[in-house]
Design a protein around this motif. Structure first.
Motif, PDB file in Angstrom:
ATOM      1  N   ALA A 164      38.085  41.951  32.205  1.00  0.00           N
ATOM      2  CA  ALA A 164      37.771  43.378  32.305  1.00  0.00           C
ATOM      3  C   ALA A 164      38.975  44.236  31.900  1.00  0.00           C
ATOM      4  O   ALA A 164      39.041  45.416  32.234  1.00  0.00           O
ATOM      5  CB  ALA A 164      37.343  43.726  33.720  1.00  0.00           C
ATOM      6  N   GLY A 165      39.921  43.623  31.188  1.00  0.00           N
ATOM      7  CA  GLY A 165      41.095  44.362  30.752  1.00  0.00           C
ATOM      8  C   GLY A 165      42.376  43.841  31.372  1.00  0.00           C
ATOM      9  O   GLY A 165      42.363  42.843  32.115  1.00  0.00           O
ATOM     10  N   GLU A 166      43.490  44.485  31.075  1.00  0.00           N
ATOM     11  CA  GLU A 166      44.793  44.035  31.541  1.00  0.00           C
ATOM     12  C   GLU A 166      45.322  44.920  32.667  1.00  0.00           C
ATOM     13  O   GLU A 166      45.059  46.124  32.706  1.00  0.00           O
ATOM     14  CB  GLU A 166      45.799  44.024  30.383  1.00  0.00           C
ATOM     15  N   ILE A 167      46.073  44.303  33.577  1.00  0.00           N
ATOM     16  CA  ILE A 167      46.654  45.019  34.712  1.00  0.00           C
ATOM     17  C   ILE A 167      48.132  44.666  34.793  1.00  0.00           C
ATOM     18  O   ILE A 167      48.500  43.483  34.736  1.00  0.00           O
ATOM     19  CB  ILE A 167      45.954  44.624  36.040  1.00  0.00           C
ATOM     20  N   ARG A 168      48.974  45.684  34.942  1.00  0.00           N
ATOM     21  CA  ARG A 168      50.403  45.446  35.162  1.00  0.00           C
ATOM     22  C   ARG A 168      50.682  45.494  36.662  1.00  0.00           C
ATOM     23  O   ARG A 168      50.150  46.348  37.367  1.00  0.00           O
ATOM     24  CB  ARG A 168      51.247  46.505  34.438  1.00  0.00           C
ATOM     25  N   ALA A 169      51.540  44.565  37.127  1.00  0.00           N
ATOM     26  CA  ALA A 169      51.857  44.514  38.553  1.00  0.00           C
ATOM     27  C   ALA A 169      53.290  44.050  38.753  1.00  0.00           C
ATOM     28  O   ALA A 169      53.855  43.342  37.915  1.00  0.00           O
ATOM     29  CB  ALA A 169      50.900  43.573  39.275  1.00  0.00           C
ATOM     30  N   ARG A 170      53.860  44.459  39.890  1.00  0.00           N
ATOM     31  CA  ARG A 170      55.217  44.045  40.234  1.00  0.00           C
ATOM     32  C   ARG A 170      55.221  42.675  40.905  1.00  0.00           C
ATOM     33  O   ARG A 170      56.142  41.896  40.743  1.00  0.00           O
ATOM     34  CB  ARG A 170      55.834  45.090  41.168  1.00  0.00           C
ATOM     35  N   LYS A 171      54.164  42.384  41.682  1.00  0.00           N
ATOM     36  CA  LYS A 171      54.057  41.120  42.400  1.00  0.00           C
ATOM     37  C   LYS A 171      52.645  40.561  42.245  1.00  0.00           C
ATOM     38  O   LYS A 171      51.677  41.298  42.025  1.00  0.00           O
ATOM     39  CB  LYS A 171      54.340  41.306  43.902  1.00  0.00           C
ATOM     40  N   ILE A 172      52.539  39.234  42.401  1.00  0.00           N
ATOM     41  CA  ILE A 172      51.247  38.540  42.303  1.00  0.00           C
ATOM     42  C   ILE A 172      51.049  37.673  43.536  1.00  0.00           C
ATOM     43  O   ILE A 172      51.963  36.946  43.948  1.00  0.00           O
ATOM     44  CB  ILE A 172      51.174  37.640  41.053  1.00  0.00           C
ATOM     45  N   VAL A 173      49.853  37.730  44.125  1.00  0.00           N
ATOM     46  CA  VAL A 173      49.482  36.823  45.208  1.00  0.00           C
ATOM     47  C   VAL A 173      48.255  36.031  44.774  1.00  0.00           C
ATOM     48  O   VAL A 173      47.206  36.619  44.479  1.00  0.00           O
ATOM     49  CB  VAL A 173      49.172  37.574  46.520  1.00  0.00           C
ATOM     50  N   ILE A 174      48.395  34.718  44.709  1.00  0.00           N
ATOM     51  CA  ILE A 174      47.267  33.844  44.376  1.00  0.00           C
ATOM     52  C   ILE A 174      46.619  33.397  45.678  1.00  0.00           C
ATOM     53  O   ILE A 174      47.242  32.721  46.493  1.00  0.00           O
ATOM     54  CB  ILE A 174      47.728  32.611  43.568  1.00  0.00           C
ATOM     55  N   ALA A 175      45.370  33.788  45.873  1.00  0.00           N
ATOM     56  CA  ALA A 175      44.665  33.482  47.122  1.00  0.00           C
ATOM     57  C   ALA A 175      43.262  32.965  46.839  1.00  0.00           C
ATOM     58  O   ALA A 175      42.299  33.315  47.519  1.00  0.00           O
ATOM     59  CB  ALA A 175      44.609  34.740  47.995  1.00  0.00           C
ATOM     60  N   THR A 176      43.163  32.122  45.825  1.00  0.00           N
ATOM     61  CA  THR A 176      41.853  31.622  45.391  1.00  0.00           C
ATOM     62  C   THR A 176      41.339  30.464  46.241  1.00  0.00           C
ATOM     63  O   THR A 176      40.179  30.076  46.111  1.00  0.00           O
ATOM     64  CB  THR A 176      41.934  31.172  43.922  1.00  0.00           C
ATOM     65  N   GLY A 177      42.199  29.882  47.068  1.00  0.00           N
ATOM     66  CA  GLY A 177      41.761  28.831  47.988  1.00  0.00           C
ATOM     67  C   GLY A 177      41.733  27.446  47.376  1.00  0.00           C
ATOM     68  O   GLY A 177      41.752  27.278  46.149  1.00  0.00           O
ATOM     69  N   ASN A 178      41.695  26.462  48.254  1.00  0.00           N
ATOM     70  CA  ASN A 178      41.685  25.064  47.815  1.00  0.00           C
ATOM     71  C   ASN A 178      40.329  24.599  47.299  1.00  0.00           C
ATOM     72  O   ASN A 178      40.219  23.536  46.705  1.00  0.00           O
ATOM     73  CB  ASN A 178      42.113  24.141  48.969  1.00  0.00           C
ATOM     74  N   ASN A 179      39.271  25.378  47.554  1.00  0.00           N
ATOM     75  CA  ASN A 179      37.910  24.942  47.209  1.00  0.00           C
ATOM     76  C   ASN A 179      37.350  25.646  45.987  1.00  0.00           C
ATOM     77  O   ASN A 179      36.162  25.946  45.908  1.00  0.00           O
ATOM     78  CB  ASN A 179      36.972  25.175  48.398  1.00  0.00           C
ATOM     79  N   ALA A 180      38.210  25.911  45.011  1.00  0.00           N
ATOM     80  CA  ALA A 180      37.767  26.681  43.844  1.00  0.00           C
ATOM     81  C   ALA A 180      36.904  25.873  42.879  1.00  0.00           C
ATOM     82  O   ALA A 180      35.915  26.380  42.352  1.00  0.00           O
ATOM     83  CB  ALA A 180      38.982  27.251  43.106  1.00  0.00           C
ATOM     84  N   GLU A 181      37.287  24.613  42.641  1.00  0.00           N
ATOM     85  CA  GLU A 181      36.579  23.810  41.637  1.00  0.00           C
ATOM     86  C   GLU A 181      36.208  22.441  42.203  1.00  0.00           C
ATOM     87  O   GLU A 181      37.100  21.669  42.584  1.00  0.00           O
ATOM     88  CB  GLU A 181      37.462  23.624  40.395  1.00  0.00           C
ATOM     89  N   PRO A 182      34.920  22.112  42.277  1.00  0.00           N
ATOM     90  CA  PRO A 182      34.514  20.789  42.773  1.00  0.00           C
ATOM     91  C   PRO A 182      35.043  19.664  41.892  1.00  0.00           C
ATOM     92  O   PRO A 182      35.086  19.791  40.664  1.00  0.00           O
ATOM     93  CB  PRO A 182      32.979  20.847  42.714  1.00  0.00           C
ATOM     94  N   ILE A 183      35.454  18.582  42.524  1.00  0.00           N
ATOM     95  CA  ILE A 183      35.911  17.383  41.808  1.00  0.00           C
ATOM     96  C   ILE A 183      34.785  16.357  41.822  1.00  0.00           C
ATOM     97  O   ILE A 183      34.323  15.943  42.899  1.00  0.00           O
ATOM     98  CB  ILE A 183      37.168  16.781  42.468  1.00  0.00           C
ATOM     99  N   VAL A 184      34.339  15.945  40.666  1.00  0.00           N
ATOM    100  CA  VAL A 184      33.305  14.905  40.548  1.00  0.00           C
ATOM    101  C   VAL A 184      33.903  13.729  39.787  1.00  0.00           C
ATOM    102  O   VAL A 184      34.073  13.795  38.571  1.00  0.00           O
ATOM    103  CB  VAL A 184      32.048  15.424  39.831  1.00  0.00           C
ATOM    104  N   PRO A 185      34.257  12.659  40.477  1.00  0.00           N
ATOM    105  CA  PRO A 185      34.863  11.513  39.799  1.00  0.00           C
ATOM    106  C   PRO A 185      33.856  10.782  38.923  1.00  0.00           C
ATOM    107  O   PRO A 185      32.639  10.919  39.096  1.00  0.00           O
ATOM    108  CB  PRO A 185      35.330  10.625  40.952  1.00  0.00           C
TER     109      PRO A 185
END
Length: 364
Positions: free
Chosen positions: A114-135
């Motif tokens: 949706a476009g670009e954003i400039r920021a001074r700091k970044i917090v990644i809070a996407t969690g451990n359950n973002a992408e299922p693992i299927v072996p």
């Protein structure tokens, strides 16, 4: 647009950081690719409850209502997170997917769809359950039954009377197998390697509180003590096909593997309502072959094989702080991970601790 802080993810961790930054008077924006807060909690299977007590599981500045049970059910957690966002005036930008993060001119440039954003700091809070693992397993494409990841499992009703193989005995696999067993399905759990199991309450005391009390003790003492206590509480499970790992509970937690918190699965295994099978060698048209030569037919297979965080695709290696929470590298980089460490003392409790520390560091 320009902002002070970009928070990626509007789950519990993103909301907690947002509330803490709001209290500190900091400008920020929360980006969430889903259409509502806490999307992972909304898609979890219906019988899920917190494994940790409500008094140690709330986010900063807002306890769970006194009317809630000790172990809060999924739908009440979702309602709590909705109320939390409303209370602190958190208004994420929904439907925005972060594509890239890079340094530019002393700030960060966050590329999104949706476009670009400039920021001074970044917090990644996407969690451990973002992408299922299927072996990948030999022969899985030949299996004629239903195949799904636990992320797509909601309830046991479609499996009543059916034989179901649950692959993996983490907390999700153990609880899905119990859900199936309690609903007249016939589950079997494939256990590839050793697993630590602890009761949700140890002799009437919540295991979370036991973990908090025992954490300051020497690891060697914990490793010696807990197996003896757990054998008294749960019995020796080797005869049912469940082997305890040689690595102690705390060492496994530090390596990112939390124990199975038992809410009834062990009793169902002992009663023969949940079968235990070893590692899978291959699948057949009608079922699976296991190590040791055993073969069994199944109507469905549920892969309870975990998730990956999923931020590797947009956070370059040189901008990753390594550990979750506040640490010297995160502070130096200006990039923080929140909500990626799940200790025995509880994930939501840990999120609150990390969010407050990170917000304080950002506010300076």
């Amino acid at each position: 647009m320009d902002t002070n802080v970009v928070i990626v993810g509007a789950g519990p961790a993103g909301l907690a950081v947002g509330a803490c930054l709001k209290q500190a008077g900091q400008d920020f924006v929360i980006l969430e690719k889903a259409s509502e807060v806490a999307p992972a909690w909304r898609r979890h299977y219906r019988r899920l409850h917190l494994h940790t007590v409500k008094s140690f599981s709330s986010l900063p500045f807002m306890p769970f209502p006194k009317s809630h049970p000790r172990y809060v059910p999924r739908e009440k957690v979702v309602a709590y997170l909705d109320a939390y966002a409303e209370r602190f005036g958190l208004e994420p930008r929904f439907g925005v997917t972060v594509k890239s993060i890079r340094r530019e001119g002393g700030k960060f440039l966050v590329g999104t769809d949706a476009g670009e954003i400039r920021a001074r700091k970044i917090v990644i809070a996407t969690g451990n359950n973002a992408e299922p693992i299927v072996p990948s397993f030999p022969g899985i494409e030949a299996f004629k039954g239903e195949v799904l990841h636990s992320a797509a499992y909601t309830e046991a009703a479609p499996y009543v009377g059916k034989s179901v193989l649950v692959v993996g005995m983490g907390n999700t696999g153990a609880e899905i197998a119990l859900d199936l067993a309690e609903s007249a399905a016939h589950p079997t759990i494939s256990v590839r390697k050793g697993v630590h199991i602890v009761p949700r309450q140890l002799f009437g005391v919540p295991i979370q509180m036991v973990g908090i009390a025992s954490r300051p003790m020497p690891q060697a003492l914990n490793d010696w003590m807990f197996p003896k206590i757990l054998d008294l509480a749960l019995g020796r499970l080797e005869k049912y096909g469940i082997v305890r790992p040689k690595t102690g509970i705390l060492a496994q937690i530090d390596a990112g593997r939390i124990p199975v918190i038992d809410v009834g699965t062990v009793a169902a295994i002992k009663a023969g309502r949940i079968g235990i099978a070893p590692d899978i060698v291959s699948f057949t048209e009608d079922g699976a072959k296991f190590a040791g030569g055993q073969e069994k037919n199944f109507d469905a297979v549920i892969f309870a094989t975990g998730y990956r965080p999923g931020y590797d695709g947009f956070v370059p290696a040189e901008l990753r702080p390594g550990k979750s929470g506040l640490n010297a590298r995160a502070s130096e980089l200006g990039v923080y991970l929140v909500g990626f460490h799940n200790p025995v003392t509880g994930l939501l409790r840990q999120i609150g601790i990390e969010a407050q520390a990170v917000a304080k560091d950002i506010a300076g």
